[in-house]
Write an enzyme that holds these catalytic residues in place. Structure first.
Site, mmCIF file in Angstrom:
data_model
loop_
_atom_site.group_PDB
_atom_site.id
_atom_site.type_symbol
_atom_site.label_atom_id
_atom_site.label_comp_id
_atom_site.label_asym_id
_atom_site.label_seq_id
_atom_site.Cartn_x
_atom_site.Cartn_y
_atom_site.Cartn_z
ATOM 1 N N THR A 25 0.760 -1.185 0.070
ATOM 2 C CA THR A 25 -0.166 0.198 0.148
ATOM 3 C C THR A 25 0.885 1.225 0.111
ATOM 4 O O THR A 25 2.005 1.201 0.609
ATOM 5 C CB THR A 25 -0.922 -0.076 1.148
ATOM 6 O OG1 THR A 25 -1.531 1.235 1.375
ATOM 7 C CG2 THR A 25 0.004 -0.105 2.500
ATOM 8 N N TYR A 46 -2.143 0.036 9.947
ATOM 9 C CA TYR A 46 -2.079 -0.705 8.786
ATOM 10 C C TYR A 46 -1.006 -0.458 7.778
ATOM 11 O O TYR A 46 -0.234 -1.514 7.365
ATOM 12 C CB TYR A 46 -3.353 -0.244 7.819
ATOM 13 C CG TYR A 46 -3.500 -0.646 6.348
ATOM 14 C CD1 TYR A 46 -3.494 -2.094 6.167
ATOM 15 C CD2 TYR A 46 -3.679 0.325 5.477
ATOM 16 C CE1 TYR A 46 -3.527 -2.491 4.657
ATOM 17 C CE2 TYR A 46 -3.770 -0.045 4.289
ATOM 18 C CZ TYR A 46 -3.718 -1.379 3.681
ATOM 19 O OH TYR A 46 -3.779 -1.913 2.317
HETATM 20 N N1 LIG Z 1 -8.704 -2.155 -1.915
HETATM 21 C C1 LIG Z 1 -7.871 -1.046 -2.302
HETATM 22 O O1 LIG Z 1 -8.191 0.067 -2.427
HETATM 23 C C2 LIG Z 1 -6.449 -1.592 -1.701
HETATM 24 C C3 LIG Z 1 -5.324 -0.195 -2.004
HETATM 25 C C4 LIG Z 1 -4.191 -0.635 -1.644
HETATM 26 C C5 LIG Z 1 -3.712 -1.892 -1.070
HETATM 27 N N2 LIG Z 1 -4.635 -2.804 -1.255
HETATM 28 C C6 LIG Z 1 -4.196 -4.155 -0.776
HETATM 29 O O2 LIG Z 1 -4.677 -5.285 -1.731
HETATM 30 C C7 LIG Z 1 -5.002 -6.301 -0.905
HETATM 31 C C8 LIG Z 1 -6.516 -6.862 -1.360
HETATM 32 O O3 LIG Z 1 -7.273 -5.684 -0.874
HETATM 33 P P1 LIG Z 1 -8.758 -6.074 -1.430
HETATM 34 O O4 LIG Z 1 -9.635 -4.537 -1.318
HETATM 35 O O5 LIG Z 1 -9.184 -6.782 -2.431
HETATM 36 O O6 LIG Z 1 -9.165 -6.869 0.280
HETATM 37 P P2 LIG Z 1 -10.380 -7.730 0.368
HETATM 38 O O7 LIG Z 1 -10.868 -7.847 1.895
HETATM 39 O O8 LIG Z 1 -11.419 -7.534 -0.639
HETATM 40 O O9 LIG Z 1 -9.687 -8.963 0.074
HETATM 41 C C9 LIG Z 1 -8.870 -9.619 1.109
HETATM 42 C C10 LIG Z 1 -9.185 -11.194 0.996
HETATM 43 O O10 LIG Z 1 -8.206 -11.937 1.845
HETATM 44 C C11 LIG Z 1 -8.974 -12.751 2.409
HETATM 45 N N3 LIG Z 1 -8.107 -12.918 3.713
HETATM 46 C C12 LIG Z 1 -7.858 -11.950 4.715
HETATM 47 N N4 LIG Z 1 -7.055 -12.414 5.615
HETATM 48 C C13 LIG Z 1 -6.892 -13.787 5.444
HETATM 49 C C14 LIG Z 1 -6.352 -14.820 6.192
HETATM 50 N N5 LIG Z 1 -5.835 -14.731 7.160
HETATM 51 N N6 LIG Z 1 -6.236 -16.280 5.519
HETATM 52 C C15 LIG Z 1 -6.984 -16.459 4.213
HETATM 53 N N7 LIG Z 1 -7.553 -15.443 3.610
HETATM 54 C C16 LIG Z 1 -7.519 -14.423 4.105
HETATM 55 C C17 LIG Z 1 -10.328 -12.292 2.723
HETATM 56 O O11 LIG Z 1 -11.093 -13.432 2.954
HETATM 57 C C18 LIG Z 1 -10.431 -11.587 1.448
HETATM 58 O O12 LIG Z 1 -11.215 -12.344 0.358
HETATM 59 C C19 LIG Z 1 -4.813 -6.247 0.466
HETATM 60 O O13 LIG Z 1 -3.558 -6.656 1.026
HETATM 61 C C20 LIG Z 1 -4.686 -4.561 0.687
HETATM 62 O O14 LIG Z 1 -3.944 -4.406 1.660
HETATM 63 C C21 LIG Z 1 -6.001 -2.666 -1.495
#
Ligand SMILES: NC(=O)c1ccc[n+]([C@@H]2O[C@H](COP(=O)([O-])OP(=O)(O)OC[C@H]3O[C@@H](n4cnc5c(N)ncnc54)[C@H](O)[C@@H]3O)[C@@H](O)[C@H]2O)c1
Length: 326
Positions: free
Chosen positions: A117, A141
């Site tokens: 991030t 975070y």
């Molecule tokens: N959405 C954004 O705008 C954004 C921006 C920057 C970085 N990110 C990063 O991208 C990644 C995905 O983001 P997203 O928005 O798709 O998140 P999301 O919450 O939609 O998806 C995360 C997935 O990981 C799974 N998960 C979490 N912890 C787990 C564990 N311990 N074991 C197994 N599964 C687990 C959840 O069930 C979920 O399906 C994250 O790492 C987030 O930090 C997201």
């Protein structure tokens, strides 16, 4: 390649998996479904429902499927929650991440793409934020993502495990099949569209007296398909060494008012906004640079247009008015 996508049932992971399959890769989605959705798993992917804390399932999955690379998307990622419950973030984003790296070590998997991030940089004065900016996260975070990035560096030094870490702000938009369904939802575009769909009364705007062209905060949005393509490009350069890349919208960002106005145009709905006070710790502008990844990997975002981003998200919401499962 045979690729394990952790968090492949989540928002970005679903589209990464979809794009990998389109490119002909074999994908195993590893997700506990604690936040993701079964219906968000791209057809054609194998699904292992398990937690990252479960080291033996991780190792047996990597070994039995002869996985060659891991794209790591599973994490907790709510800034506010991380401030109230830091331990949850250290456990999931750091400890569970280390479980994954150790399982990879045991299985001789040496390629890792990390969905990090831009919150690792905190609030630098210089915008857009380049890879040279100092790391100074302002919440657990960002801190836990940065801590894990440091671990990646040392796993490379110790075991030759190559990584690419991608740092970005807001993923947005949808593919035809997969979109954003978080609970709670903290992102502006889905919140605005929920208001357009009559699921919320209004959108809260936190301050309109910032030193920006229209007084509202300016942020960075990247189409989720462009982001997915960056993750896939990263797989291809791993043998040349570990890297960190920032990903940004490539322009001056988009203000809250601009997002709301475009959402009104796209949906044809009024989307009422309630102007409230500033939120503590919200900087006026946060945008990331993407010159390095464009130059070195040839990343070319093809959907980088606020209207396209909102149109695709709106199309998806209309097809899934209650999200995936509800
Ligand atoms: N959405 C954004 O705008 C954004 C921006 C920057 C970085 N990110 C990063 O991208 C990644 C995905 O983001 P997203 O928005 O798709 O998140 P999301 O919450 O939609 O998806 C995360 C997935 O990981 C799974 N998960 C979490 N912890 C787990 C564990 N311990 N074991 C197994 N599964 C687990 C959840 O069930 C979920 O399906 C994250 O790492 C987030 O930090 C997201």
């Amino acid at each position: 390649m045979k690729i394990l996508v952790t968090g492949g049932a989540g928002y970005i992971g679903s589209v990464v998996t979809e794009e990998l399959i389109k490119d002909g890769h074999d994908v195993v989605v590893y997700d506990s479904l604690y936040k993701g959705h079964r219906d968000a798993i791209a057809p054609g992917a194998e699904f292992v429902q398990a937690d990252l804390a479960d080291s033996s399932t991780l190792t047996s999955t990597l070994k039995s499927r002869a996985i060659e690379a891991v794209i790591h998307m599973a994490a907790d990622s709510l800034v506010g929650e991380s401030c109230q419950n830091p331990a949850k973030y250290y456990r999931n984003n750091v400890l569970n991440g280390l479980n994954l790296l150790d399982a990879m070590r045991e299985s001789s998997v040496k390629r890792f793409v990390f969905s990090s991030t831009a919150a690792t940089y905190g609030e630098p004065e210089q915008q857009p934020i380049t890879e040279e900016a100092a790391n100074a996260p302002t919440n657990p975070y960002g801190e836990t993502k940065l801590t894990f990035e440091h671990a990646l560096h040392w796993y490379d030094e110790a075991f030759g495990m190559k990584f690419v870490s991608l740092c970005y702000f807001n993923a947005a938009g949808a593919s035809e099949r997969f979109g954003e369904d978080h609970d709670p939802e903290s992102h502006l575009i889905p919140i605005a569209l929920q208001a357009a769909a009559g699921k919320r009364e209004a959108v809260e705007v936190y301050g309109n007296d910032y030193p920006t062209p229209d007084g509202t905060c300016v942020r960075d949005y990247i189409h989720v398909i462009d982001l997915a393509r960056a993750h896939i490009l990263a797989l291809g350069i791993m043998d040349q060494g570990s890297r960190i890349y920032n990903l940004g919208c490539g322009g001056d960002g988009y203000s809250v008012n601009q997002v709301l106005e475009t959402a009104r145009e796209v949906t044809g709905k009024p989307i009422p906004a309630r102007i409230g006070p500033r939120r503590p710790g919200d900087p006026s502008v946060l945008i990331a640079a993407s010159d390095k990844i464009k130059k070195e990997l040839g990343w070319k975002p093809e959907l980088q247009d606020l209207r396209i981003i909102i149109e695709t998200a709106w199309r998806w919401l209309q097809k899934h008015p209650n999200g995936y499962n509800r």
